[in-house]
Every structure is written in C-alpha cells, then in structure tokens.
Design an enzyme around this catalytic site. Structure first.
Site, PDB file in Angstrom:
ATOM      1  N   LYS A   1      16.356  -0.134  46.222  1.00  0.00           N
ATOM      2  CA  LYS A   1      17.040  -0.525  47.450  1.00  0.00           C
ATOM      3  C   LYS A   1      16.772  -2.010  47.708  1.00  0.00           C
ATOM      4  O   LYS A   1      15.646  -2.486  47.507  1.00  0.00           O
ATOM      5  CB  LYS A   1      16.549   0.311  48.636  1.00  0.00           C
TER       6      LYS A   1
ATOM      7  N   LYS B   1       5.715   1.522  49.582  1.00  0.00           N
ATOM      8  CA  LYS B   1       6.649   1.462  48.454  1.00  0.00           C
ATOM      9  C   LYS B   1       7.685   0.362  48.632  1.00  0.00           C
ATOM     10  O   LYS B   1       8.747   0.382  48.009  1.00  0.00           O
ATOM     11  CB  LYS B   1       7.324   2.825  48.265  1.00  0.00           C
TER      12      LYS B   1
ATOM     13  N   VAL C   1       7.519   0.236  43.460  1.00  0.00           N
ATOM     14  CA  VAL C   1       8.357  -0.212  44.575  1.00  0.00           C
ATOM     15  C   VAL C   1       9.712   0.489  44.566  1.00  0.00           C
ATOM     16  O   VAL C   1      10.374   0.572  43.525  1.00  0.00           O
ATOM     17  CB  VAL C   1       8.566  -1.748  44.509  1.00  0.00           C
ATOM     18  N   GLU C   2      10.105   1.009  45.729  1.00  0.00           N
ATOM     19  CA  GLU C   2      11.437   1.609  45.886  1.00  0.00           C
ATOM     20  C   GLU C   2      12.409   0.652  46.572  1.00  0.00           C
ATOM     21  O   GLU C   2      13.621   0.737  46.348  1.00  0.00           O
ATOM     22  CB  GLU C   2      11.341   2.901  46.705  1.00  0.00           C
ATOM     23  N   ALA C   3      11.887  -0.245  47.414  1.00  0.00           N
ATOM     24  CA  ALA C   3      12.752  -1.173  48.142  1.00  0.00           C
ATOM     25  C   ALA C   3      12.164  -2.578  48.102  1.00  0.00           C
ATOM     26  O   ALA C   3      10.988  -2.775  48.410  1.00  0.00           O
ATOM     27  CB  ALA C   3      12.921  -0.720  49.588  1.00  0.00           C
TER      28      ALA C   3
END
Length: 317
Positions: free
Chosen positions: A52, A257, A18-20
């Site tokens: 994020k 993501k 996961v990015e956000a």
C-alpha cells in the site's frame, strides 16, 4: 539508537516486514515541479508487490484533489484517498472537535444574533487555496487565503482595522502571499474573538518550492502569529500523530507494518517514530548526511539512503 545504511543485505528484511509505505512528497517524490529520478519506477514496483502507498505531506498549498492532479501531471497515478495533506488535516481537526459548520449569514440581524449567542463558525486562513478547498469540502466557511494577499493596511490616526467577529478558528500554513494585512487579521481574531482556535498546518522551517533551492516554510508564518498573539498553535501536520489516526482508520494496517519515508528528521522521521512505524530517511531533500551524523542530532531513523529509487536498485540486486 543508531541508524543503518540501507543496503542489499538488509533491504529484503525491511521490505518483507512492511505492508504500507508512507511517503513525504517535497524532497522525496519531487522538488518543486520536478520529479526526482527513479521515483515513478520505484512506486510501480512497490504496487506490483502488493504494498500500500500513502502520501503524507505537510505542504498545505494544495488540496488532496490538487495533489492528485500534480501526481498525474508528473506521470504517476495516485488517488485522492491515498493522499493525506496538512490542509486536509486542518479541516479534519475542526470536524472531529465539532467545530460548527453553519454557513455565514450575510444579513445584519443574523450576524448580531450569532455574536450574542457566542457562535463562531467561520475560519480565517493564512495560507493557500488547498486549505480553503478542504475546509469547503468539510462544510466550513473560509475567509482569507490568496485573495487577502492583495489587500493593504492603512496605518493612520483614527483608522480602525475591522475583522469578522464570527471567526472561531485561524488556520496558518505556507503562504506565498503573506502580508501585514493577514497578520493583523489573524492576530485580532485570535486575541479578540473569545475561544478562537489557532491551528498550524505544520511548522517546517523550509521546503523545496523549486528544484534548485530551499524556501521559507510554514514555520515562519506560524512564528509570526505566535509572536503577535503570544499563543502557541495546535499543530495538525507531522510530527503530530493527528494524521495517523485517519491513516489507521482508512488502511487498517498496524503501524509496526508501516514505513515512513521522508527527508526531514524533525517532521517525517519523528512522525514515524511517534507512531511506531519503521523509518527510512532519504538524503534527497532537506537533511544531509552531516546533519544526520552530527552529535547534536538525537533523531535517528531506522535506515537511511540517498533517494527513493535506491529501494528499486537494491531490491533488483
């Protein structure tokens, strides 16, 4: 599809993919004006790891500016750009659909001219200050809101209820000052003003307006207008994917993501699933474990856990 309890065995896999992280607010970050234990430290950890953070709330009572102030009052620094509220979504829906932004002209000549030309550019609000502020920021003229909560109707012979014929949209959200005056005003606009839009910020049945119990949500206000107009609204909040379009433009992160973290199956989790996000249900708000495991429930998150701070504890372990 089955759900999985978040644990020390799978939390790293979720975290690394996961990015956000998208967070609901009521029942996830806070209840009423009380911060849920461990939230601040968990958000700090996620930021320190380069994730994020986005806050996607269906509660339309506040604008993004007002929500940023609330976060700050609870000791958390969040920018307005990281907040996507249903009040903002309502204004953006009008914007992307080219609803005109001309300011309301007070003199009789121009008012009549607008009516003759069929131009509708005023928005009537059954809801809070947050909607009115977001409408104003987008260049729209808003009527109603909390001010009309003080008004009364007179049900007597030969009494005609007047409404603004230039109202081209009625926005309905959570309204703590709902009354018969507002219901009549919104109903007349939708039924009698040609082409008038009926927009709902969301249809949540209940919400955590205080930390000890749930209260009626925007869904009951929307249902009242549905009943009187025999119309279904355009819903701009979760689970509608409308807000996701703005999230994608702003953050340029693939939905695969992203992880939607929420306490409601029918809004938060469905919103995440509809958009292709990973989903994490927390049991600190509306949904409890018995509801999640009920055979009649067909909305299953990827993961579930007790509260947001479990991320902190599990990653630490």
């Amino acid at each position: 599809m089955t759900t999985t309890l978040l644990s020390s065995h799978n939390v790293t896999s979720l975290f690394d993919s996961v990015e956000a992280f998208l967070f609901d607010c009521d029942g996830v970050i806070w209840k009423g004006d009380k911060l849920i234990d461990g939230v601040s430290q968990t958000l700090q950890l996620l930021r320190s790891k380069g994730k994020k953070l986005v806050f996607v709330t269906n509660n339309s009572q506040k604008s993004r500016r007002q929500y940023a102030q609330k976060f700050l009052s609870l000791g958390i620094s969040v920018t307005e750009d990281e907040i996507f509220s249903s009040s903002f979504a309502a204004a953006m829906y009008l914007k992307v659909n080219d609803f005109p932004t001309e300011k309301k002209v007070g003199d009789t000549y121009h008012s009549l001219l607008w009516q003759i030309l069929g131009c509708y550019y005023v928005v009537y609000v059954i809801g809070g200050e947050g909607i009115l502020e977001e409408l104003d920021l987008a260049g729209y003229t808003g009527l109603g809101g909390p001010e009309d909560g003080k008004k009364h109707v007179e049900l007597k012979s030969d009494s005609l209820f007047e409404h603004d014929k230039s109202v081209g949209a009625v926005v309905v959200g959570l309204d703590r000052y709902i009354n018969y005056y507002k219901l009549q005003y919104g109903t007349l606009c939708i039924r009698e003003n040609p082409g008038c839009l009926f927009i709902a910020t969301n249809r949540d049945a209940v919400g955590h307006m205080t930390d000890l119990q749930e209260w009626p949500g925007a869904g009951c206000m929307v249902a009242a207008i549905c009943g009187s107009t025999e119309r279904e609204p355009i819903v701009v909040g979760k689970p509608s994917p409308f807000m996701m379009e703005f999230l994608l433009q702003k953050f340029e992160v693939s939905t695969s993501k992203m992880c939607m973290v929420g306490d409601r199956l029918d809004t938060d989790i469905l919103f995440g699933q509809n958009s292709g996000c990973k989903t994490l249900l927390v049991l600190s708000g509306v949904t409890n474990q018995s509801t999640l495991e009920d055979p009649s429930n067909h909305i299953q998150p990827d993961y579930y856990t007790n509260q947001v701070s479990d991320l902190l504890d599990l990653l630490g372990s």
